[in-house]
Design a protein around this motif. Structure first.
Motif, PDB file in Angstrom:
ATOM      1  N   UNK A 531       0.828  -1.209   0.000  1.00 33.05           N
ATOM      2  CA  UNK A 531       0.000   0.000   0.000  1.00 33.05           C
ATOM      3  C   UNK A 531       0.863   1.261   0.000  1.00 33.05           C
ATOM      4  N   UNK A 532       1.950   1.250   0.790  1.00 33.12           N
ATOM      5  CA  UNK A 532       2.812   2.431   0.876  1.00 33.12           C
ATOM      6  C   UNK A 532       3.736   2.564  -0.330  1.00 33.12           C
ATOM      7  N   UNK A 533       4.223   1.442  -0.859  1.00 30.09           N
ATOM      8  CA  UNK A 533       5.232   1.504  -1.915  1.00 30.09           C
ATOM      9  C   UNK A 533       4.724   2.253  -3.140  1.00 30.09           C
ATOM     10  N   UNK A 534       3.516   1.924  -3.603  1.00 29.09           N
ATOM     11  CA  UNK A 534       3.020   2.471  -4.868  1.00 29.09           C
ATOM     12  C   UNK A 534       2.971   4.003  -4.882  1.00 29.09           C
ATOM     13  N   UNK A 535       2.266   4.661  -3.938  1.00 28.70           N
ATOM     14  CA  UNK A 535       2.211   6.124  -4.008  1.00 28.70           C
ATOM     15  C   UNK A 535       3.541   6.802  -3.707  1.00 28.70           C
ATOM     16  N   UNK A 536       4.339   6.227  -2.796  1.00 24.73           N
ATOM     17  CA  UNK A 536       5.622   6.852  -2.468  1.00 24.73           C
ATOM     18  C   UNK A 536       6.546   6.823  -3.680  1.00 24.73           C
ATOM     19  N   UNK A 537       6.614   5.663  -4.338  1.00 29.33           N
ATOM     20  CA  UNK A 537       7.464   5.553  -5.521  1.00 29.33           C
ATOM     21  C   UNK A 537       6.986   6.481  -6.633  1.00 29.33           C
ATOM     22  N   UNK A 538       5.661   6.537  -6.845  1.00 28.83           N
ATOM     23  CA  UNK A 538       5.117   7.401  -7.893  1.00 28.83           C
ATOM     24  C   UNK A 538       5.441   8.868  -7.622  1.00 28.83           C
ATOM     25  N   UNK A 539       5.359   9.272  -6.357  1.00 29.09           N
ATOM     26  CA  UNK A 539       5.654  10.666  -6.007  1.00 29.09           C
ATOM     27  C   UNK A 539       7.105  11.020  -6.280  1.00 29.09           C
ATOM     28  N   UNK A 540       7.987  10.017  -6.245  1.00 30.47           N
ATOM     29  CA  UNK A 540       9.403  10.255  -6.502  1.00 30.47           C
ATOM     30  C   UNK A 540       9.793   9.961  -7.947  1.00 30.47           C
ATOM     31  N   UNK A 541       8.792   9.658  -8.785  1.00 28.07           N
ATOM     32  CA  UNK A 541       9.073   9.394 -10.184  1.00 28.07           C
ATOM     33  C   UNK A 541       9.752   8.062 -10.431  1.00 28.07           C
ATOM     34  N   UNK A 542       9.522   7.113  -9.535  1.00 25.01           N
ATOM     35  CA  UNK A 542      10.133   5.795  -9.691  1.00 25.01           C
ATOM     36  C   UNK A 542       9.060   4.743  -9.929  1.00 25.01           C
ATOM     37  N   UNK A 543       9.472   3.659 -10.586  1.00 29.48           N
ATOM     38  CA  UNK A 543       8.551   2.553 -10.817  1.00 29.48           C
ATOM     39  C   UNK A 543       9.072   1.330 -10.063  1.00 29.48           C
ATOM     40  N   UNK A 544       8.390   0.990  -8.991  1.00 29.96           N
ATOM     41  CA  UNK A 544       8.744  -0.193  -8.195  1.00 29.96           C
ATOM     42  C   UNK A 544       7.535  -1.114  -8.215  1.00 29.96           C
ATOM     43  N   UNK A 545       7.680  -2.270  -8.850  1.00 35.09           N
ATOM     44  CA  UNK A 545       6.514  -3.127  -9.025  1.00 35.09           C
ATOM     45  C   UNK A 545       6.571  -4.426  -8.227  1.00 35.09           C
ATOM     46  N   UNK A 546       7.604  -4.595  -7.393  1.00 36.68           N
ATOM     47  CA  UNK A 546       7.605  -5.763  -6.520  1.00 36.68           C
ATOM     48  C   UNK A 546       8.519  -5.509  -5.329  1.00 36.68           C
ATOM     49  N   UNK A 547       8.340  -6.346  -4.312  1.00 32.99           N
ATOM     50  CA  UNK A 547       9.096  -6.205  -3.071  1.00 32.99           C
ATOM     51  C   UNK A 547       9.919  -7.469  -2.863  1.00 32.99           C
ATOM     52  N   UNK A 548      11.162  -7.274  -2.499  1.00 33.94           N
ATOM     53  CA  UNK A 548      12.058  -8.397  -2.261  1.00 33.94           C
ATOM     54  C   UNK A 548      11.485  -9.310  -1.176  1.00 33.94           C
ATOM     55  N   UNK A 549      11.377 -10.634  -1.436  1.00 29.89           N
ATOM     56  CA  UNK A 549      10.785 -11.552  -0.435  1.00 29.89           C
ATOM     57  C   UNK A 549      11.508 -11.524   0.904  1.00 29.89           C
TER      58      UNK A 549
END
Length: 657
Positions: A531-549
């Motif tokens: 939930x946090x990753x998507x908007x935070x990354x978008x606000x910084x102009x980054x694309x993060x589509x998965x989280x390290x297990x």
């Protein structure tokens, strides 16, 4: 499939965060963040736009996503049934926006609150809809866009020149786009309300400008501004050329005559305050107290005396109105930023502990009962309070927050109840308190356990009788306010120790809601991370589509003394440290406890005590910051805690900075 028009049950909004895997395991966000690449790109293009650009991107991308020729988003105006298109995609270009009546069109049932699907034969079914016939439309799918109260904002629909059979994936995609269109319409309306509020605010400022009257050595008026027209109840045409003594009783007239005798060009720029206790006279003969100043100015070869004055009584009324508008302005700014009245904040989680909280909210929100929310700092107590307000009958009225711990002890009572002019040093004007501002709505008393005993008595009276007096005042003010309180203290223990009134405790705690700490809901940590990753990354102009297990596993084992606030801060730091071309989020272990030092989340008190774990973690963070507690790089910011709370924890745990 036959034509369908279903009752208002608009497509359920799609959450802005992924849902957990069925087992709630750590790997869920990684899998769910990996979306269909084409659809993901289309949605991302919409998410990063607003206003007209958003609506255009929405309809163009919707048409692409479900392979139709036409896509339209329209806003409902008012009876008779009229809509205005906000974006109209015509297959290869945008068509001009139009207003049209929906009577006799397939949109009529949609604006009535129903969604409709006509797989084929559209022109034959609606032959009177000439624009539809001109487009050669064969099929139609439309849904209403509803506000949180169920009111129709507008509708989203698509047309095609081919039949449009039901395709489950297309319907799901349509739901996502409809949810985004609804959000943008709500945001636009919030911005419009803000704009109107700011216009009202500017008009009050203009209306409160001082009256300026300039006259020459013969005491004839040369300048009479619009504020003077209002204050003296006289038009400029009638005032200019008249003697200034027309508006000056004897005492004021004597001062003005003396100033006129001194009005030589050499005095230009000089200014003198008017003595206290003077009055002016309106055109109708009414006298009123004034304050102001006299200055000298040169106009060409003439020397003028300018008197700048204000009606003291009117000034007090204007100040009260300005204060109201400032609060309204701030409230609407928050609304435009995403907290629209009636909208419910996201409460992310599927664990039994958070489901219990959601069930409690559903039970108490429709009532007017007072609520007390108990939980650790950073666990989301304000979010729960806003959810209760959003589901209540007061959802369209103010939600006023008071952080009792942040208010200076001497100003708590004034903040709660307001004060009259002169009530204390610095009280230069009357001021409304938070309870007055919350009238008709909800007041949220955060950290209510910090309120002093003498204010507790007055707070109890408000809860019992819904009335109070301002500080320094004698008039009783009645209000209709629902109280939601929150605390991270053990108020029952404070009652036993005599630090908190028992009667106030029971009055506040009609319906208690206990918010679980994050360490007691480890199955929600992967979901919150996504939930946090998507908007935070978008606000910084980054694309993060998965989280390290391994990161998810580490986060799930960590005890989170700063709760959700600390988790968000950790995620934000990790996103900052993630290279721009890296699509995987990893959290550096150095900002968490050493591996193995924290007990398993499912058994937080196994091995070392929680106090030992928390003591070790806080000490490690302090070593990392060189002992700094406050500031953007201090230990409090890293832990997601207010500096005062961290200092209290350190004292309790025996940690020295």
């Amino acid at each position: 499939m036959t034509d369908q028009a279903h009752p208002a049950s608009p497509p359920a909004p799609i959450p802005a965060h992924p849902s957990p895997a069925p087992d709630g395991g750590p790997g869920a966000p990684q899998e769910l963040l990996s979306e269909d690449s084409v659809l993901y790109s289309l949605l991302k293009g919409i998410a990063q736009t607003s206003g007209d650009e958003c609506f255009q991107a929405l309809v163009r991308n919707l048409a692409t996503a479900i392979s139709v020729k036409y896509a339209v988003v329209a806003e409902f105006l008012s009876p008779p049934l009229t809509v205005r298109t906000l974006a109209f995609w015509g297959g290869t270009r945008f068509l001009d926006n139009v207003e049209y009546s929906v009577v006799g069109t397939p949109c009529e049932s949609v604006i009535g609150g129903r969604f409709a699907h006509h797989p084929s034969g559209l022109c034959a079914r609606f032959p009177a809809d000439k624009p539809l016939v001109a487009l050669g439309a064969e099929s139609y799918l439309g849904v209403p866009l509803l506000d949180p109260a169920g009111g129709v904002l507008g509708h989203l629909f698509v047309l095609d020149t081919r039949p449009m059979p039901p395709v489950p994936r297309n319907l799901a995609v349509f739901r996502i786009f409809a949810a985004r269109a609804t959000t943008e319409l709500l945001r636009r309306r919030a911005e419009e309300a803000l704009r109107q509020s700011e216009e009202r605010f500017r008009s009050v400022i203009n209306a409160s400008m001082d009256a300026v009257v300039a006259f020459d050595s013969s005491l004839r008026i040369a300048i009479f501004n619009s504020a003077a027209e209002r204050i003296f109840r006289c038009t400029q045409a009638d005032a200019v050329g008249a003697p200034i003594t027309r508006f000056a009783p004897p005492a004021l007239a004597a001062h003005l005559q003396r100033y006129a005798a001194e009005s030589a060009p050499a005095h230009a720029g000089a200014s003198h305050p008017l003595p206290a206790g003077l009055a002016a006279r309106r055109a109708d003969g009414e006298e009123f107290p004034i304050e102001g100043a006299v200055s000298f100015a040169a106009a060409g070869r003439s020397a003028l005396v300018a008197i700048t004055l204000r009606d003291i009584g009117e000034r007090e009324q204007t100040r009260r109105r300005l204060e109201e508008l400032r609060h309204e302005n701030a409230y609407l700014k928050e609304t435009a930023a995403g907290h629209a009245p009636g909208s419910e904040p996201d409460i992310v989680g599927k664990s039994p502990a958070i489901r219990k909280v959601l069930a409690d909210i559903a039970l108490v929100a429709p009532t007017d009962s007072n609520v007390i929310i108990m939980g650790e700092t950073g666990s989301g107590k304000e979010l729960i309070a806003r959810a209760v307000h959003a589901r209540s009958q007061r959802h369209d009225r103010p939600f006023i927050k008071v952080n009792c711990a942040a208010l200076p002890a001497g100003l708590v009572e004034s903040e709660f109840f307001g004060h009259e002019k002169g009530a204390f040093t610095g009280a230069v004007a009357a001021r409304r308190g938070r309870f007055e501002l919350a009238n008709g709505g909800t007041i949220f008393l955060d950290e209510v356990g910090e309120v002093s005993p003498d204010v507790q008595v007055k707070l109890l009276r408000v809860l019992q009788e819904q009335e109070f007096e301002r500080v320094g005042g004698s008039s009783t003010i009645k209000v209709d306010v629902r109280v939601i309180a929150a605390t991270n203290r053990d108020l029952a223990a404070d009652v036993d120790a005599g630090r908190f009134r028992a009667d106030l405790y029971y009055r506040l705690g009609v319906f208690p809601i206990s918010v679980p700490p994050l360490r007691d809901r480890p199955s929600d940590i992967p979901l919150l991370t996504g939930y946090f990753v998507t908007p935070i990354a978008a606000a910084m102009g980054k694309r993060i589509d998965r989280v390290d297990p391994e990161t998810l596993s580490r986060l799930s084992r960590y005890p989170w003394p700063g709760n959700i606030r600390e988790l968000r801060n950790v995620i934000e730091r990790a996103v900052i440290l993630t290279p721009d071309d890296e699509p995987v989020l990893r959290v550096d272990p150095s900002i968490l406890l050493p591996r193995g030092a924290a007990p398993a989340a499912s058994a937080p008190r196994a091995g070392s005590s929680l106090a030992d774990v928390e003591r070790e973690h806080i000490a490690a963070v302090l070593r990392q910051t060189g002992g700094a507690i406050a500031g953007p790089s201090g230990a409090a910011a890293i832990l997601g805690l207010p500096p005062s709370t961290l200092r209290s924890k350190m004292a309790k745990l025996g940690i020295k900075a």
